[in-house]
Design an enzyme around this catalytic site. Structure first.
Site, PDB file in Angstrom:
ATOM      1  N   CYS A 174       2.616 -17.640   8.832  1.00  9.98           N
ATOM      2  CA  CYS A 174       3.229 -17.994   9.932  1.00  9.98           C
ATOM      3  C   CYS A 174       3.398 -19.556  11.019  1.00  9.98           C
ATOM      4  O   CYS A 174       2.204 -20.664  10.388  1.00  9.98           O
ATOM      5  CB  CYS A 174       2.713 -17.331  11.479  1.00  9.98           C
TER       6      CYS A 174
ATOM      7  N   ARG B   2       6.375 -20.344   5.417  1.00 16.05           N
ATOM      8  CA  ARG B   2       4.884 -20.081   6.026  1.00 16.05           C
ATOM      9  C   ARG B   2       4.904 -18.696   6.616  1.00 16.05           C
ATOM     10  O   ARG B   2       4.035 -17.767   6.532  1.00 16.05           O
ATOM     11  CB  ARG B   2       3.752 -21.028   6.838  1.00 16.05           C
TER      12      ARG B   2
ATOM     13  N   TRP C 111       5.353 -14.316   9.544  1.00 16.73           N
ATOM     14  CA  TRP C 111       4.645 -13.269   8.011  1.00 16.73           C
ATOM     15  C   TRP C 111       3.342 -12.148   9.188  1.00 16.73           C
ATOM     16  O   TRP C 111       2.543 -12.752   9.522  1.00 16.73           O
ATOM     17  CB  TRP C 111       4.010 -13.984   7.520  1.00 16.73           C
TER      18      TRP C 111
ATOM     19  N   ASN D  16      -0.423 -18.286  15.201  1.00 18.62           N
ATOM     20  CA  ASN D  16      -0.459 -17.775  13.869  1.00 18.62           C
ATOM     21  C   ASN D  16      -1.841 -17.540  13.024  1.00 18.62           C
ATOM     22  O   ASN D  16      -3.054 -18.648  14.446  1.00 18.62           O
ATOM     23  CB  ASN D  16      -0.574 -19.080  12.767  1.00 18.62           C
ATOM     24  N   GLY D  17      -2.357 -15.510  13.183  1.00 20.93           N
ATOM     25  CA  GLY D  17      -3.947 -16.244  12.634  1.00 20.93           C
ATOM     26  C   GLY D  17      -3.667 -14.114  13.315  1.00 20.93           C
ATOM     27  O   GLY D  17      -3.453 -13.935  13.021  1.00 20.93           O
TER      28      GLY D  17
ATOM     29  N   GLU E 108      -0.617 -17.725 -15.314  1.00 18.37           N
ATOM     30  CA  GLU E 108      -0.438 -18.547 -14.732  1.00 18.37           C
ATOM     31  C   GLU E 108       1.342 -17.778 -14.531  1.00 18.37           C
ATOM     32  O   GLU E 108       1.784 -18.016 -14.118  1.00 18.37           O
ATOM     33  CB  GLU E 108      -0.423 -20.146 -14.271  1.00 18.37           C
TER      34      GLU E 108
ATOM     35  N   LYS F 265       3.095 -16.582 -12.339  1.00 16.31           N
ATOM     36  CA  LYS F 265       4.260 -16.462 -11.550  1.00 16.31           C
ATOM     37  C   LYS F 265       6.205 -15.954 -11.638  1.00 16.31           C
ATOM     38  O   LYS F 265       6.279 -15.230 -10.626  1.00 16.31           O
ATOM     39  CB  LYS F 265       5.393 -18.252 -12.998  1.00 16.31           C
TER      40      LYS F 265
ATOM     41  N   GLU G 295       5.440 -12.955  -9.109  1.00 15.32           N
ATOM     42  CA  GLU G 295       6.113 -12.973  -7.433  1.00 15.32           C
ATOM     43  C   GLU G 295       7.166 -13.154  -7.293  1.00 15.32           C
ATOM     44  O   GLU G 295       7.442 -13.422  -5.931  1.00 15.32           O
ATOM     45  CB  GLU G 295       4.631 -14.174  -7.152  1.00 15.32           C
TER      46      GLU G 295
ATOM     47  N   HIS H 134      -7.834  -4.339 -27.350  1.00 17.53           N
ATOM     48  CA  HIS H 134      -8.909  -3.601 -27.051  1.00 17.53           C
ATOM     49  C   HIS H 134      -8.399  -2.874 -26.260  1.00 17.53           C
ATOM     50  O   HIS H 134      -8.808  -1.907 -24.664  1.00 17.53           O
ATOM     51  CB  HIS H 134     -10.079  -4.435 -25.930  1.00 17.53           C
TER      52      HIS H 134
ATOM     53  N   LYS I 160       3.056 -19.276   1.884  1.00 16.25           N
ATOM     54  CA  LYS I 160       3.358 -20.519   1.469  1.00 16.25           C
ATOM     55  C   LYS I 160       1.161 -20.282   1.107  1.00 16.25           C
ATOM     56  O   LYS I 160       0.704 -20.609   0.595  1.00 16.25           O
ATOM     57  CB  LYS I 160       3.949 -21.919   1.509  1.00 16.25           C
TER      58      LYS I 160
HETATM   59  O1  M6R Z   1      -2.337 -23.435  -1.400  1.00 19.21           O
HETATM   60  P1  M6R Z   1      -3.969 -23.435  -1.772  1.00 19.21           P
HETATM   61  O2  M6R Z   1      -3.837 -23.000  -2.996  1.00 19.21           O
HETATM   62  O3  M6R Z   1      -5.373 -22.242  -1.775  1.00 19.21           O
HETATM   63  O4  M6R Z   1      -3.155 -21.153  -2.470  1.00 19.21           O
HETATM   64  C1  M6R Z   1      -3.924 -20.730  -2.926  1.00 19.21           C
HETATM   65  C2  M6R Z   1      -2.578 -19.403  -2.995  1.00 19.21           C
HETATM   66  O5  M6R Z   1      -2.561 -18.727  -3.237  1.00 19.21           O
HETATM   67  C3  M6R Z   1      -1.152 -19.836  -3.853  1.00 19.21           C
HETATM   68  O6  M6R Z   1      -2.105 -20.470  -5.282  1.00 19.21           O
HETATM   69  C4  M6R Z   1      -0.474 -18.971  -4.645  1.00 19.21           C
HETATM   70  O7  M6R Z   1      -0.933 -18.062  -5.413  1.00 19.21           O
HETATM   71  C5  M6R Z   1       0.794 -19.098  -4.371  1.00 19.21           C
HETATM   72  N1  M6R Z   1       1.690 -18.359  -4.225  1.00 19.21           N
HETATM   73  C6  M6R Z   1       0.648 -18.986  -6.675  1.00 19.21           C
HETATM   74  O8  M6R Z   1       2.480 -19.507  -6.781  1.00 19.21           O
END
Ligand code: M6R
Length: 610
Positions: free
Chosen positions: A2, A27, A74, A100-101, A483, A487, A490, A506, A605
Site C-alpha cells: 500500500c 507498492r 495491496w 498501510n499495514g 533467480e 523472475k 512472478e 534425484h 514491490k
Molecule cells: O525489498 P527487498 O529486497 O527486501 O524485497 C525482497 C523480496 O520481496 C523481493 O526481492 C521480491 O522477491 C521481488 N519481487 C523479486 O523480484
C-alpha cells in the site's frame, strides 16, 4: 504494501495526490482512492483497479481542495473492491483515514466497537481504526489525541494519515512498522510512504520513526511520541531526481531497469575499489571491518531476490574470506530461536529496506547481540537506519516489481564486502587485484550482453506457450537458476523451478519431456563438464534446452539450439553476467503474453506485511 500520500498547502491537492499515487503504485495496485476536505465537507472518491482508473473516474468532478490524502491498496483484509478501498470513514463521514499495514487485533477491537453501536461496511482492518479514532473524537479529544489514544489500543503495524472536517488545517500521521516520510515545502507540506511521491515537490524530508505521530499544517509540523512527548526532528536533504523515477522512453520500468545495469553497477562500485592495493573501501563499514573479519560466523538474512544474492555471497565469502556462512530466509529466521552471539555478523539484504520479515529478523539479531550490517538500496529506509552499520548499493530507484538492477548491485556490494574481509584475512594483494580488476570490468561486459536483447527476444518467442520451466545451475550458478525461475514465475505466471543441476537426477528429471523447457546456466567453470552431462541427459529425454554459456564456448552450439552467450569473468562474479539474459528472457516472455510486467498480479514491490 500500500502506498499513502497526503498534501496540505495552497495548491489543489488532487493532481498532486494522483501524481504521488502513480509513483507509489508499485507498492500495491488493487484499488485507489482519495479523500479531501472542501467546502466544509469531507469527500471520498475510490475505484477498484489502478490509479489511472481513479483518475478518469474523478476527472468529471473538477475537484479542488487544499488538503487531501490518497491511497493505493495491496489487499490484505477484504477483497480488492471499491468498498474495501481507502480512505475509510466514520459513520458521519467527517473523518477520513488511509492505512498501510495490518491491525492484528482488529477482531477484538471490532467487537468492542460493535458493542458501542458502530456498524461496519467493509471487510478491512482499517475501518476498525477509523471508528476507534471516531470513538475518541466523540469523547471530545482533538484529532491528534484521538489518533494517539486509538493507536495505544492497536496491535500490529501502521503508517496512517487522517483528516477531519472539524480540523481542516491539518493532516495527522503516525507510524509503526510501515514507513512514513514528511516532505517539507514552502507554504506546503506532504506526507508519503516513500520519497518517490515527494521528490517532484521537495527534497527536504523528515523520516518518522515507530511510535511517532505528527500534525502536519501547511506551514509547520509537530512530531510527538505516542505518549505526547514533543520531539525535535532533523530535516534531511534527499538526492535523486524526478527523471530517475520515470520510464525515460522505455515501455516498462523493468526493461529500463534491466538496461540501466551498466550504469547502476558503476554507481555501486564508484570510489569503492582500490585497484593498486587490491582492496575495497566501504565508508559505512569503517570501524567495523575487524569485527566483521573476526566473526566466527556470518549469517545472511533476506527474502526473494535479495535472498538469492545472499546465496551467491555465501559462495563468495566462504571461498575467499574463510568464514562459515549461513543464508536464512528472514521469515523463518525471525520465528526460530536463532543461536547468535556477539561473535556473529548478520548481513541483512533488502532493496526496499522495508521488508517486514527482514526488519523483524534484524530486530531479533540485534536483541541477541550480533553485529547487524544492512545492504540496502533505499536511502533512509528502516532497515538502513536500524542496522548497526551498512552499505548502500546505490542502484537508484527500482520501480518494477521484479527486482533486476538491485540484484546485480547487491552482488557488487557483496563482492566488495568479500574482498574487504578476505584482504583482512589471508587473501594476497595479487589475488585482491585480480578480483578488483574483474569487478571494474563488469559494466562493459553487462553492456555487451544487453546488446543481444533482440536475440533473447527471439528465443523468448519460441517459449511463450510453455506451462513449466526448469532452471539448472551449479555452484555460483545455482542461485542464478533460482533467480531466473523467480523472475519468470512472478511476471509471466509460468510455473518455474530452480535446482542445482546435479539434483535433477534425484527427482526433477521425471518432469522432462518435449514440453519442458530447461534453462541451463553453463559457464565454463570447474563444474562445466558435469553440467554438459546434465544437458545430454535432458536432450536424451526430449527436453527443450536454452543455455547461457561463455562467448568462447563454441562446442555448446552443437549441443544446444538456443544459446545466449556472455563474456567471461572470474567465477565469483559470473552471476552478475549470467543473470542478465534470464532477466531479459522473463521480460520478453511476459510481454509477449500480454501481461503487465511492472505490476504483476498479487504482488507489490515492498512487502511490509508478514
Ligand atoms: O525489498 P527487498 O529486497 O527486501 O524485497 C525482497 C523480496 O520481496 C523481493 O526481492 C521480491 O522477491 C521481488 N519481487 C523479486 O523480484
Amino acid at each position: 504494501m500500500c502506498g499513502i500520500v497526503g498534501y496540505i498547502g495552497n495548491k489543489n491537492s488532487v493532481p498532486i495526490l494522483i501524481d504521488g499515487l502513480k509513483r507509489l503504485e508499485y507498492r500495491g495496485y488493487d484499488s485507489a482512492g482519495v479523500g479531501i476536505l472542501s467546502n466544509e465537507s469531507a469527500e471520498v472518491y475510490k475505484k477498484e483497479g489502478k490509479v489511472s482508473d481513479l483518475e478518469s473516474h474523478i476527472s468529471e468532478f473538477k475537484l479542488n481542495s487544499k488538503v487531501g490524502i490518497g491511497h493505493t491498496r495491496w489487499a490484505t483484509h477484504g477483497i480488492p473492491n471499491e468498498v474495501n478501498a481507502h480512505p475509510h470513514f466514520n459513520p458521519e463521514k467527517t473523518l477520513l483515514v488511509i492505512h498501510n499495514g495490518i491491525i492484528e487485533n482488529y477482531t477484538v477491537l471490532k467487537k468492542n466497537l460493535r458493542d458501542e453501536g458502530y456498524e461496519f461496511i467493509s471487510d478491512t482492518d482499517t475501518e476498525v481504526l477509523v471508528n476507534l479514532i471516531d470513538f475518541y473524537l466523540k469523547k471530545e479529544l482533538n484529532l491528534c489525541n484521538a489518533v494517539r489514544f486509538a493507536l495505544s489500543k492497536v496491535e500490529g503495524t501502521y503508517g496512517i494519515a487522517a483528516i477531519y472536517k472539524n480540523e481542516p488545517d491539518k493532516i495527522v500521521v503516525a507510524r509503526k512498522g510501515s514507513p512514513l516520510v514528511i516532505g517539507v515545502g514552502e507554504e506546503e507540506n506532504l506526507i508519503a510512504s516513500d520519497v518517490n511521491a515527494l521528490i517532484a515537490h521537495t527534497k527536504r524530508v523528515v523520516y518518522l520513526e515507530d511510535n511517532e505521530v505528527a500534525e502536519i499544517y501547511k506551514d509547520r509540523f509537530i512530531v510527538k511520541t505516542l505518549n505526547d512527548e514533543k520531539l525535535q526532528k532533523h530535516i534531511e536533504e534527499i538526492e535523486g531526481s524526478i527523471e530517475e523515477i520515470t520510464k525515460g522512453g522505455f515501455p516498462h520500468f523493468m526493461l529500463k531497469e534491466i538496461m540501466e545495469q551498466p550504469e547502476s553497477i558503476k554507481n555501486s562500485l564508484r570510489g569503492r575499489v582500490i585497484l593498486k592495493d587490491g582492496l575495497a573501501k566501504l565508508g559505512g563499514l569503517i570501524g567495523y571491518e575487524d569485527r566483521i573479519a573476526g566473526s566466527k560466523r556470518i549469517i545472511i538474512c533476506a527474502c526473494g531476490t535479495s535472498w538469492h544474492a545472499g546465496l551467491v555471497a555465501e559462495y563468495m565469502i566462504e571461498q575467499y574470506a574463510d568464514i562459515p556462512v549461513e543464508v536464512e530466509y528472514a521469515s523463518e529466521f525471525r520465528y526460530r530461536n536463532p543461536i547468535l552471539s556477539k561473535d556473529d555478523t548478520v548481513i541483512f539484504i533488502s532493496q526496499s529496506g522495508e521488508t517486514a520479515d527482514t526488519l523483524a529478523a534484524l530486530k531479533e539479531a540485534k536483541r541477541k547481540g550480533a553485529l547487524c550490517v544492512g545492504v540496502v538500496n533505499v536511502v533512509g529506509s528502516t532497515i538502513a537506519r536500524e542496522s548497526h552499520t551498512g552499505v548502500y548499493i546505490h542502484a537508484g530507484p527500482e520501480i518494477g516489481v521484479a527486482s533486476t538492477k538491485a540484484f546485480t548491485s547487491q552482488l557488487i556490494v557483496l563482492s566488495l564486502i568479500t574482498l574487504l574481509i578476505a584482504r583482512k584475512k589471508n587473501l594476497s594483494v595479487v589475488e585482491g587485484r585480480e578480483i578488483a580488476q574483474a569487478i571494474l570490468e563488469l559494466p562493459e561486459k553487462v553492456q555487451e550482453i544487453l546488446n543481444q536483447n533482440e536475440l533473447v527476444e527471439k528465443v523468448a518467442e519460441k517459449f511463450v506457450d510453455a506451462h513449466n520451466f526448469l532452471y539448472l545451475g551449479r555452484g555460483y550458478q545455482f542461485p542464478v537458476a533460482l533467480e531466473g525461475a523467480l523472475k519468470l514465475k512472478e511476471i509471466s505466471y509460468i510455473h518455474a523451478e530452480g535446482y542445482p543441476a546435479a539434483e535433477m537426477k534425484h527427482g526433477p528429471i521425471a518432469l522432462i519431456d518435449e514440453n519442458m523447457p530447461v534453462v541451463f546456466i553453463a559457464p565454463t567453470d570447474s563444474v562445466y563438464e558435469k553440467v554438459v552431462s546434465n544437458i545430454e541427459e535432458v536432450k536424451a529425454r526430449g527436453g527443450r534446452i536454452i543455455a547461457v554459456a561463455n562467448n568462447d564456448n563454441g562446442k555448446i552450439d552443437d549441443l544446444v539450439e538456443n544459446t545466449i552467450k556472455v563474456p567471461s569473468t572470474i567465477p565469483m562474479l559470473m552471476p552478475v553476467l549470467t543473470v542478465i539474459p534470464l532477466q531479459l528472457l522473463a521480460y520478453h516472455i511476459a510481454v509477449k503474453k500480454g501481461l503487465n510486467v511492472d505490476q504483476p498480479r498479487n504482488l507489490a514491490k515492498s512487502v511490509t506485511v508478514e
